[in-house]
Enzyme design. Structure first.
Site, PDB file in Angstrom:
ATOM      1  N   GLU A 510      42.065  39.337  36.466  1.00 48.22           N
ATOM      2  CA  GLU A 510      41.106  39.225  37.571  1.00 48.22           C
ATOM      3  C   GLU A 510      39.974  38.252  37.226  1.00 48.22           C
ATOM      4  O   GLU A 510      39.463  37.556  38.096  1.00 48.22           O
ATOM      5  CB  GLU A 510      40.555  40.621  37.903  1.00 48.22           C
ATOM      6  CG  GLU A 510      39.541  40.683  39.015  1.00 48.22           C
ATOM      7  CD  GLU A 510      40.103  40.311  40.405  1.00 48.22           C
ATOM      8  OE1 GLU A 510      41.313  40.071  40.544  1.00 48.22           O
ATOM      9  OE2 GLU A 510      39.281  40.244  41.345  1.00 48.22           O
ATOM     10  N   THR A 621      41.749  30.941  55.017  1.00 47.90           N
ATOM     11  CA  THR A 621      41.655  31.442  53.646  1.00 47.90           C
ATOM     12  C   THR A 621      42.638  32.569  53.361  1.00 47.90           C
ATOM     13  O   THR A 621      42.782  32.994  52.219  1.00 47.90           O
ATOM     14  CB  THR A 621      40.211  31.857  53.312  1.00 47.90           C
ATOM     15  OG1 THR A 621      40.083  31.996  51.894  1.00 47.90           O
ATOM     16  CG2 THR A 621      39.824  33.145  54.006  1.00 47.90           C
TER      17      THR A 621
END
Ligand code: DMJ
Length: 639
Positions: A510, A621
């Site tokens: 992450e 997006t």
């Protein structure tokens, strides 16, 4: 008085009661008063239209009940009632806050406002024929003049749009390399597997829980359901998964309910739901997707009712109440959230003929242009009340990311006419290059975060989209700048690839850091997870299309193999909790963006360039393709 007529063979009933003359007079007076009261009461009762119909001629009935039901309203287009009343718009075109049940006074106020407005104040070339009847609600022509009565309602010319595309949107091409085709087919199979399991265990919920084989609803979408359906629609279509696309479409037609009441993220609803519906409409021309997108778009408008017009992050889709995220500093709005509406909102105006959506996002741009930027950088938190920055945290990853993406894509989507967006992007990128782009001791280029002037040498997985973005924006820069930006894009994409290559699973964490001897690796336990995110393969796809360097396809294929090995479980795909172990545990969540983005970008990586060509489309997006508009969107706003 008729009731008091003396009937043959019967005494009149005052007489029958044995009353004298003054008493008879008083009795009659009382009785007539009572009758008047009863008759009048019929007209004062809240819904007296049914009684009125008994007493009034038919034409007057229709006109008296201006809050009539939808059916009576459409019947009202019969010519008789039009002669003595302002024309009632057809039920389907009513402003939504003037529903059939709305009080008559409100409806008349709206009509008066529309009449006062005269011809539409802002018209775009072609046909902007609606008068705006309040916040975001189009009010049809009121019939004030014969000319307006004859106008047709606004209609987006879908056929003309399809003819304007330069390339076919999907399909394989003859003579292609069999290995590329086989890889693309593999990715298609993964999509089918992800969809089939969602359909079997979680259809109508927002995401699939592939270990427990059930659905997840969560609290991001304000009571809306089917996030995976909406996010998957265009991917299913592009991959030519016809049957599965029909299943998804059927769910939208039959079960997608917009009358919900809950707290939604304005940003998430916009990028996933509105983006997904718009893209599917543009790809297929099916009206249902357009009408749902427009209806949902209207529900988001109250979030913009702030002193600056900068929307708040959370909105109740039922009541329209909005507020800021509890975790956002001092009631601020988030750059990546209010800065990631532009593409979709311009298309909502384009399809509806209603400029209100475009006005909202152009106003956001105005506020951002006015406010002073520290070192030319855009901090992530802005007050919707004062229009000033609340905290000086700058990031091209989470909280900032897609704001920059939407600047360059606004320019591309305007067919390179929106020079203001291009300048904002160029200036922002220049400040980022100057203050945030760094090279590690081992030679890896990365984009650090900035906290009031102090650098945090960390890159989130989310920030890895920037390789693709910078490559996309480099194309039209001058020669020196173009090369510099292409190099920067390739270096960042390489760093993100390293974050994958240095893990045991070949999937990236992450967040990864460049401090304390670490290079492109997570140093904290809490940052080791991978939740099927797309940003790294997104950059591979853009870099492949713009350079045709085969390493990007190679890297993409490595991701496919890693997903199959570590994320595929019996009933779908799941995120993993630690990329640095070969036996990771699963988080039991198949994110909707895995179907919208990760698999779509992987698939496109193995397609010919003219499948969803970058000449014709920009991806929002959430990877939903929106068409490049060959007219100037700004005309819809007429600043
Ligand atoms: C997606 O929903 C979008 O890409 C968004 O911009 C941020 N990230 C997630 C997926 O990682």
């Amino acid at each position: 008085m008729v009731v008091l007529r003396k009937l043959p063979g019967m005494p009149g009933w005052p007489a029958a009661l044995g009353l004298r003359l003054p008493q008879k007079f008083l009795f009659l007076l009382f009785l007539s008063g009572l009758l008047t009261l009863c008759f009048g009461a019929l007209f004062l009762l809240p819904d007296s239209s049914r009684f009125k119909r008994l007493f009034l001629p038919r034409r007057a009935t229709a006109s008296a009940s201006s809050s009539s039901s939808a059916s009576s309203s459409s019947a009202s287009s019969s010519s008789t009632r039009d002669t003595d009343l302002p024309r009632s718009p057809p039920a389907a075109a009513e402003p939504r806050h003037a529903s059939p049940a709305a009080p008559r006074r409100l409806r008349e106020k709206l009509r008066t406002a529309a009449r006062m407005a005269g011809p539409p104040a802002r018209t775009a070339p072609g046909a902007r024929q609606q008068v705006q009847g309040g916040e975001g609600r189009p009010e049809p022509a009121t019939g004030a003049t014969p000319a307006r009565e004859t106008r047709a309602p606004f209609r987006f010319d879908y056929e003309r749009f399809r003819r304007s595309l330069r390339h076919p949107v999907r399909g394989g091409r003859p003579g292609e390399d069999p290995e590329t085709r086989a890889r693309r087919m593999k990715i298609k199979e993964m999509m089918k597997f992800a969809w089939d399991n969602y359909k079997q265990y979680a259809l109508g919920k927002n995401e699939l829980r592939p270990l427990t084989k059930n659905g997840h609803i969560g609290n991001m979408f304000g009571g809306l359901r089917g996030a995976t359906v909406i996010d998957a629609l265009d991917t299913l279509y592009i991959m030519e998964l016809e049957e599965e696309f029909q299943e998804a479409k059927k769910w939208v037609e039959k079960s997608f309910d917009l009358n919900v009441n809950g707290e939604a993220s304005l940003f998430e609803v916009n990028i996933r739901y509105i983006g997904g519906l718009l893209a599917t409409y543009y790809l297929t021309g099916e009206e249902v997707f357009k009408s749902k997108a427009l209806e949902l778009g209207e529900k988001l408008l109250p979030a913009f009712n702030t002193p600056t017009g900068i929307p708040r992050g959370v909105i109740n889709l039922g009541s329209g109440m909005s507020w800021s995220w509890g975790w956002a500093s001092a009631g601020s709005s988030i750059l990546a959230e209010f800065g990631t509406l532009h593409l979709e909102f311009l298309h909502l105006s384009e399809l509806s003929g209603n400029p209100v959506f475009a006005e909202k996002v152009m106003n956001i741009r105005r506020v951002l242009n006015r406010v002073e930027k520290p070192q030319g950088l855009y901090p992530n938190f802005l007050s919707p009340v004062t229009g000033n920055w609340v905290q000086h945290h700058v990031s091209i990853g989470g909280l900032g990311d897609s704001f920059y993406e939407y600047l360059i894509k606004s320019w591309l989507m305007s067919d390179k006419k929106d020079l203001e967006a291009k300048k904002m992007y160029d200036d922002a990128l220049e400040a980022i290059e100057k203050h945030l782009v760094k090279k590690s001791a081992g030679g890896l280029t990365y984009i650090a975060e900035w906290r009031g002037g102090i650098l945090d040498h960390k890159m989130g997985h989310l920030a890895c989209f920037s390789g693709g973005m910078i490559a996309l924006g480099a194309e039209d820069a001058g020669e020196e700048r173009r090369q510099r930006h292409m190099d920067l894009a390739a270096e960042i994409t390489n760093t993100c690839h390293e974050s994958y290559a240095r893990s045991d699973t070949k999937l990236g964490p992450e967040a990864f850091r460049f401090d304390a001897g670490s290079e492109a690796m997570a140093t904290r336990l809490s940052e080791r997870y991978y939740i099927l995110r797309p940003e790294v393969v997104e950059s591979y796809m853009y870099l492949w299309r713009l350079t045709h360097d085969p390493k990007y396809r190679q890297w993409g294929w490595e991701v496919v193999k890693a997903l199959e090995k570590h994320c595929r479980v019996e009933a779908g795909f799941s995120g993993i909790r630690d990329v640095y172990t070969t036996t990771p545990t699963h988080d039991n969540m198949q994110q909707s963006f895995f179907l919208a983005e990760t698999l779509k970008y992987l698939y496109l990586l193995f397609c010919e360039d003219d499948v969803l060509s970058l000449d014709d489309w920009v991806f929002n997006t959430e990877a939903h393709p929106l068409p490049v508009n060959h007219t100037n969107f700004k005309a819809a706003v007429q600043q």
